[in-house]
Design an enzyme around this catalytic site. Structure first.
Site, short mmCIF file in Angstrom:
data_model
loop_
_atom_site.label_atom_id
_atom_site.label_comp_id
_atom_site.label_asym_id
_atom_site.label_seq_id
_atom_site.Cartn_x
_atom_site.Cartn_y
_atom_site.Cartn_z
N THR A 191 40.90 35.47 44.68
CA THR A 191 41.49 36.81 44.60
C THR A 191 41.68 37.14 43.12
O THR A 191 42.04 36.29 42.32
CB THR A 191 42.79 36.94 45.43
OG1 THR A 191 43.14 38.32 45.52
CG2 THR A 191 43.96 36.15 44.85
N CYS B 261 51.92 40.61 42.38
CA CYS B 261 51.57 40.07 43.69
C CYS B 261 51.47 38.55 43.61
O CYS B 261 51.39 37.97 42.54
CB CYS B 261 50.22 40.61 44.14
SG CYS B 261 50.12 42.40 44.20
N HIS C 27 46.86 37.70 49.63
CA HIS C 27 47.27 38.43 48.43
C HIS C 27 48.51 39.24 48.82
O HIS C 27 48.40 40.33 49.37
CB HIS C 27 46.11 39.33 47.98
CG HIS C 27 46.32 40.02 46.67
ND1 HIS C 27 45.36 40.00 45.68
CD2 HIS C 27 47.34 40.75 46.16
CE1 HIS C 27 45.79 40.69 44.63
NE2 HIS C 27 46.99 41.17 44.91
#
Lengths: 206, 165
Positions: free
Chosen positions: B26, B32, B49
């Site tokens: 990711t 995040c 995520h």
């Protein structure tokens, strides 16, 4: 967001046009160079697509971020590609910063973001008669995905799509050529659309 | 010819799983969290995520389970169990939770990075999943890649290079 029709997007486009036009004038005065802006695009994009608008989640950009408070809360970004940031710092301070950024250079870039976002938002506020207060800006140079996700937090509580008012600012290099300087992103919070359209005399519930 | 390993991408507020020789990746993690729950014995891994700490923050409507720490962890465990993994063998690694912008007198939502880290740890603990390693906090964006074969998590940043945890 389901109630947004294509004519609503056209209205948002006009809002972007007014704001960015004012910002381009301020920018042009600041650099003593002709600066133009493109007709804004207003898109409903998924969270994946939004980072594609600036060249991918890992693209390194210099971003000035402001929270907008008042009657139409939202987030605003001035995104400048990394190499363009170096050029801008040079134009503003006469300082060449190929390796690393000096405090002076970063500070001038942040102030640039502040002036441009301020002129964008004040045009918006004048036009709509709404109370719009930008927060103190904050600058960072990092991956676009990491930066933009920050502006999506409020929106992400409601859904996985955002309405982005995106305007490109570019320098007129000669009679035929342009060089892209940066992009403005305006991301209104979901609660902002009703007061915004109401101020412009358009009903969202129609 | 060396084989090119297939990378399974995980987008923002998204979740995916893989097994070797695939990798999970990711990109552009800011506040995040990149959450990986894996089982070395059955060679499976799930990556999410995560954007927000708690699904109670969500407004009514469709809930994206990968977006919130609590629902993402529950879903990842369920996914691994569907591959025959036992909860006792599941382990976790996390990265992200940065504070990308600094504001004086910032509101709660601006502190979301540290809050995400706290929430993920709390829910991992609730589900009794061991947290093996983390690279969290700071003010840098991260791109992460997980290899289920040796359970290594590679973290790349713009200013501070690469680390493997």
């Amino acid at each position: 967001m389901k109630r947004i029709q294509s004519y609503h997007l056209d209205i948002l486009k006009e809002i972007g046009n007014i704001g960015a036009g004012n910002a381009a004038t301020a920018f042009s005065a600041l650099l003593a160079k002709p600066i133009e802006m493109t007709v804004p695009s207003v898109r409903i994009v998924s969270f994946q697509e939004i980072t594609e608008l600036v060249g991918g989640a890992e693209e390194v950009v210099a971003a000035t971020f402001l929270r907008i408070e008042g009657e139409v809360p939202g987030s605003m970004f001035l995104i400048v590609p990394e190499d363009e940031a170096v050029q801008l710092i040079y134009d503003l301070t006469g300082e060449s910063s190929k390796i690393g950024y000096s405090e002076m250079g970063l500070s001038s870039l942040q102030e640039l973001g502040n002036i441009l976002a301020g002129s964008y938002l004040s045009a918006l506020s004048d036009f709509t008669n709404l109370n719009i207060q930008p927060s103190v800006p904050s600058l960072t140079i990092d991956m676009a995905g990491a930066i933009l996700s920050f502006g999506l937090l409020e929106i992400s509580r409601v859904g996985d799509f955002a309405i982005v008012i995106d305007t490109e600012i570019r320098e007129v290099t000669n009679e035929y050529g342009y060089a892209s300087t940066g992009q403005f992103f305006l991301l209104p919070d979901p609660d902002s659309f009703t007061p915004l359209f109401h101020a412009l005399g358009v009903d969202l519930h129609a | 010819m060396p084989s090119v390993r297939q990378v399974v991408k995980v987008g923002m507020a998204d979740m995916n799983d893989c097994s070797p020789p695939q990798l999970l990746r990711t990109s552009g993690l800011g506040s995040c969290i990149g959450l990986v729950i894996y089982d070395e014995q059955c060679q499976r891994a799930v990556m999410a995520h995560v954007m927000l700490p708690d699904s109670s923050m969500s407004k009514p409507g469709a809930l994206n389970i990968a977006k919130y720490a609590d629902t993402a962890i529950a879903a990842a465990i369920e996914k691994l169990e569907s591959f025959g993994s036992m909860k006792i063998n599941m382990q976790a690694k996390i990265a992200g939770g940065a504070q990308m912008f600094s504001f004086a007198g910032s509101s709660e939502i601006m502190r979301v990075g540290p809050r995400n880290v706290e929430a993920v740890k709390k829910f991992l603990n609730n589900y009794q999943i061991r947290l093996i390693a983390e690279d969290t906090g700071g003010s840098n964006g991260r791109t992460i890649e997980f290899d289920p074969e040796d359970a290594s998590l590679k973290i790349r940043t713009v200013n501070q290079g690469e680390v493997v945890i």
